[in-house]
Design a protein around this motif. Structure first.
Motif, mmCIF file in Angstrom:
data_model
loop_
_atom_site.group_PDB
_atom_site.id
_atom_site.type_symbol
_atom_site.label_atom_id
_atom_site.label_comp_id
_atom_site.label_asym_id
_atom_site.label_seq_id
_atom_site.Cartn_x
_atom_site.Cartn_y
_atom_site.Cartn_z
ATOM 1 N N MET A 9 -2.688 -10.185 -16.161
ATOM 2 C CA MET A 9 -1.489 -9.565 -16.512
ATOM 3 C C MET A 9 -0.794 -8.161 -16.526
ATOM 4 S SD MET A 9 1.603 -9.781 -14.124
ATOM 5 C CE MET A 9 3.510 -9.153 -14.952
ATOM 6 N N GLU A 10 -2.029 -7.934 -18.024
ATOM 7 C CA GLU A 10 -1.763 -6.988 -18.768
ATOM 8 C C GLU A 10 -2.912 -5.481 -18.081
ATOM 9 O OE1 GLU A 10 -0.597 -4.891 -21.594
ATOM 10 O OE2 GLU A 10 0.604 -6.900 -21.039
ATOM 11 N N LYS A 11 -3.562 -6.194 -17.451
ATOM 12 C CA LYS A 11 -4.800 -5.129 -16.594
ATOM 13 C C LYS A 11 -4.062 -4.772 -15.530
ATOM 14 C CE LYS A 11 -8.659 -4.974 -14.452
ATOM 15 N NZ LYS A 11 -10.156 -5.885 -13.640
ATOM 16 N N GLU A 12 -2.995 -5.483 -14.587
ATOM 17 C CA GLU A 12 -2.283 -4.696 -13.660
ATOM 18 C C GLU A 12 -0.973 -3.840 -14.064
ATOM 19 O OE1 GLU A 12 -1.094 -8.382 -10.864
ATOM 20 O OE2 GLU A 12 0.744 -7.400 -10.932
ATOM 21 N N ARG A 13 -0.908 -4.355 -15.403
ATOM 22 C CA ARG A 13 0.180 -3.215 -15.981
ATOM 23 C C ARG A 13 -0.259 -1.982 -16.031
ATOM 24 N NH1 ARG A 13 3.103 -6.175 -20.007
ATOM 25 N NH2 ARG A 13 3.689 -7.917 -18.950
ATOM 26 N N ALA A 14 -1.474 -1.851 -16.356
ATOM 27 C CA ALA A 14 -1.954 -0.472 -16.990
ATOM 28 C C ALA A 14 -2.615 0.771 -15.726
ATOM 29 C CB ALA A 14 -3.887 -0.900 -17.217
ATOM 30 N N GLU A 15 -3.289 -0.759 -14.635
ATOM 31 C CA GLU A 15 -3.555 0.171 -13.021
ATOM 32 C C GLU A 15 -2.921 0.399 -12.066
ATOM 33 O OE1 GLU A 15 -7.144 -2.616 -12.291
ATOM 34 O OE2 GLU A 15 -4.790 -3.368 -11.477
ATOM 35 N N ASN A 16 -1.152 -0.158 -12.670
ATOM 36 C CA ASN A 16 0.038 0.363 -11.737
ATOM 37 C C ASN A 16 0.125 1.689 -12.813
ATOM 38 O OD1 ASN A 16 0.344 -1.065 -10.210
ATOM 39 N ND2 ASN A 16 1.440 -3.072 -11.352
ATOM 40 N N ILE A 17 0.104 1.975 -14.160
ATOM 41 C CA ILE A 17 0.486 3.332 -14.655
ATOM 42 C C ILE A 17 -0.774 3.875 -14.147
ATOM 43 C CG2 ILE A 17 0.354 4.728 -17.018
ATOM 44 C CD1 ILE A 17 1.115 2.018 -18.339
ATOM 45 N N GLY A 18 -1.399 4.096 -14.278
ATOM 46 C CA GLY A 18 -2.880 5.098 -13.476
ATOM 47 C C GLY A 18 -2.378 5.481 -11.787
ATOM 48 N N LYS A 19 -2.001 4.575 -11.295
ATOM 49 C CA LYS A 19 -1.964 4.874 -9.887
ATOM 50 C C LYS A 19 -0.258 6.215 -9.720
ATOM 51 C CE LYS A 19 0.597 2.292 -5.823
ATOM 52 N NZ LYS A 19 0.968 1.219 -5.505
ATOM 53 N N TYR A 20 0.581 5.466 -10.824
ATOM 54 C CA TYR A 20 1.890 5.970 -10.554
ATOM 55 C C TYR A 20 1.553 7.658 -11.777
ATOM 56 C CZ TYR A 20 4.187 2.248 -9.003
ATOM 57 O OH TYR A 20 4.193 1.097 -8.117
ATOM 58 N N ILE A 21 0.567 7.688 -12.450
ATOM 59 C CA ILE A 21 0.083 9.312 -13.451
ATOM 60 C C ILE A 21 -0.481 9.663 -12.023
ATOM 61 C CG2 ILE A 21 -0.926 10.023 -14.855
ATOM 62 C CD1 ILE A 21 -0.386 7.894 -16.217
ATOM 63 N N SER A 22 -1.480 8.866 -11.433
ATOM 64 C CA SER A 22 -2.461 10.015 -10.314
ATOM 65 C C SER A 22 -1.341 10.088 -8.872
ATOM 66 C CB SER A 22 -3.074 9.268 -9.398
ATOM 67 O OG SER A 22 -4.001 9.437 -8.679
ATOM 68 N N PHE A 23 -0.267 9.780 -8.565
ATOM 69 C CA PHE A 23 0.564 10.766 -7.624
ATOM 70 C C PHE A 23 1.210 10.887 -8.107
ATOM 71 C CE2 PHE A 23 4.334 9.932 -5.188
ATOM 72 C CZ PHE A 23 4.040 9.585 -4.105
ATOM 73 N N ILE A 24 1.884 11.164 -9.038
ATOM 74 C CA ILE A 24 2.725 11.998 -9.492
ATOM 75 C C ILE A 24 2.033 13.505 -9.513
ATOM 76 C CG2 ILE A 24 4.050 13.355 -11.740
ATOM 77 C CD1 ILE A 24 4.262 10.487 -11.858
ATOM 78 N N TYR A 25 0.537 13.515 -10.379
ATOM 79 C CA TYR A 25 -0.690 14.481 -10.102
ATOM 80 C C TYR A 25 -0.701 15.570 -8.894
ATOM 81 C CZ TYR A 25 -4.530 17.517 -11.341
ATOM 82 O OH TYR A 25 -5.618 18.595 -11.466
ATOM 83 N N ARG A 26 -0.706 14.298 -7.752
ATOM 84 C CA ARG A 26 -0.761 15.365 -6.200
ATOM 85 C C ARG A 26 0.031 15.582 -6.195
ATOM 86 N NH1 ARG A 26 -2.975 9.688 -6.294
ATOM 87 N NH2 ARG A 26 -1.995 9.307 -4.321
ATOM 88 N N LYS A 27 0.969 14.393 -6.339
ATOM 89 C CA LYS A 27 2.161 15.071 -5.395
ATOM 90 C C LYS A 27 2.832 16.675 -6.179
ATOM 91 C CE LYS A 27 3.868 12.425 -2.283
ATOM 92 N NZ LYS A 27 3.712 13.060 -1.160
ATOM 93 N N GLY A 28 2.711 16.836 -7.430
ATOM 94 C CA GLY A 28 2.755 17.765 -8.295
ATOM 95 C C GLY A 28 1.850 18.932 -8.359
ATOM 96 N N GLY A 29 0.486 18.472 -8.126
ATOM 97 C CA GLY A 29 -0.165 19.715 -8.023
ATOM 98 C C GLY A 29 -0.500 20.592 -5.662
#
Length: 143
Positions: free
Chosen positions: A1-21
């Motif tokens: 479960m912890e691993k899944e949460r960490a992956e989700n955080i990275g997914k959202y950070i990546s999404f925000i970075y791409r959209k922001g860029g």
């Protein structure tokens, strides 16, 4: 479960970075500034006259990428390089009048992005989000 949460955080950070860029690139394209050069320009807005080496360290970016970004900023007349008085191998980077005049336009685009991504947030939520993201960055930097 912890691993899944960490992956989700990275997914959202990546999404925000791409959209922001994309948003920021579109907003800055009229003035000849690219997203890849923005962080260097922002560091110089904080303190003009930094060396390329300082910029590498502050932004945690390799020398080649830094040199290319500075070259592009120089070609677009945002910065000028001068040899360091104490170390003739080093260059200090200074903002041009053009860059100084465009500072409000640059920050307007960044402010607009911040407004978009924090739409509907209470002020306390904005402050908490910022603090949590700073902690995430510190954690990432320590590894």
């Amino acid at each position: 479960m912890e691993k899944e949460r960490a992956e989700n955080i990275g997914k959202y950070i990546s999404f925000i970075y791409r959209k922001g860029g994309g948003f920021i690139s579109r907003g800055l394209s009229d003035i000849g500034l690219g997203f890849g050069q923005l962080m260097f320009l922002l560091e110089l807005y904080r303190a003009d006259g930094k060396s390329q080496e300082d910029l590498c360290e502050l932004l945690n970016i390799d020398k080649g990428t830094t040199a290319r970004a500075i070259k592009k900023l120089e070609e677009e007349s945002f910065v000028i390089r001068f040899k360091d008085e104490h170390d003739k191998r080093a260059y200090n980077i200074y903002l041009t009048e053009k860059a100084k005049e465009l500072k409000p336009s640059v920050f307007k685009v960044l402010d607009n992005w911040n407004e978009i991504i924090t739409q509907g947030f209470e002020e306390s939520e904005k402050e908490l989000t910022l603090e949590l993201l700073k902690r995430i960055c510190r954690n990432a930097s320590s590894k």
